[in-house]
Design an enzyme around this catalytic site. Sequence first.
Site, PDB file in Angstrom:
ATOM      1  CD  GLU A 192      -9.008  -3.075  12.067  1.00 61.01           C
ATOM      2  OE1 GLU A 192      -8.515  -2.122  12.758  1.00 61.01           O
ATOM      3  OE2 GLU A 192     -10.231  -3.254  11.599  1.00 61.01           O
ATOM      4  N   GLY A 232      -3.866   0.856  18.080  1.00 58.60           N
ATOM      5  CA  GLY A 232      -3.746   0.705  19.287  1.00 58.60           C
ATOM      6  C   GLY A 232      -2.397   0.764  20.076  1.00 58.60           C
TER       7      GLY A 232
END
Length: 376
Positions: free
Chosen positions: A241, A363
């Site tokens: 990802e 993130g």
Amino acid sequence: MRTALREDHEQFRDQVRKFVQREIAPHHHEWEKAGCVPRETWLKAGREGLLLCAIPEQYGGGGGDFGHSIVVIEELMRVLATGPGFPLHSDIVAPYILAYGSEAQKERWLPPMARGEKIGAIAMTEPGIGSDLKSLRTTARRDGDSYVINGQKTFITNGANSDLVIVACKTDPAAGTRGISLIVVEAGTPGFTKGPLLEKIGLKAQDTSELFFDEVRVPVANLLGEEGKGFSYLMHQLAQERLMIAVRSPIVMETMLEDTIAYTKSRKAFGQPVFDLQNTRFKLAEIKAKTVACRIFVDHCIALHFEKKLSTDMAAMAKLYASEAQGQAVDELLQLHGGYGFMREYGIARAFVDSRVQRIYGGTSEIMKEIIGRSL
């Protein structure tokens, strides 16, 4: 010369580029106004084989690999088409189902996803939680042959269009991360509702919404993998990802650099092309060097991923470096456009606002630094 991608990837690029130029680029401005990509475009992409490229053919996918997925991402970003949520659907949601789903789940959900008939989303983020998955508040209690889900998710890409959503929830609230499970909830299930489209500063054509779960009852058969293993599943998939986010940066930087060079050669100031000013050439030279460095590093990480050698900290470095480099580059390239860089009719203006989220989703940059720091 790029070495990470093969000849068959580049042949596929031809097909993808033609589709993007024909079916996406001319309409993207209207989609930005609507805040959503029409479902018909998803169906067209499915017919062209642009969805689930890396999923085996037995489940309706393209039978390719992550390189084919990269081509789709790059060709969308080449025209700054941030609206179609194809990459999340094809290369995040589908791989979870392929990796952890039962045979019945794979046969039920993957073929219609490949055809664009069912659109996938994944719901992790909650209000006030951000990247802290340990603090999830959405719960799923077992009740006979069902799970009953309660909670709220936010910032969900493909949220409005979604037909099936992988929901991260606590099946054992007292067990911390070992109590997190992944459960698929399908649109139309009683108690499952979608909030209005969220108004974002960028990615305006990408449908993003909140999702609400009020006593949503789903069969136990919708559990993805094993109960309590959700956190480890999420961690295992994060390297790809984050690489997907990094992949976007060099192509945006290359495209915007090319556009800015052309603009500065045609735009005059003080009786001469802006390009002829030493400050302009020096700034473009700096960005060119940074763009090439970003391209080489990201392609290196792509090659590692093909060999299943992309580590968690290397993926974090790729996302951190690429997203920060992209943010700095588009800001400086916008400056070279002067006032026109502030107009959305220019690609650099859209790239500027769309680039900002690169340092947040998947993130934050701060989380990436923490991950890298633990490996020192």
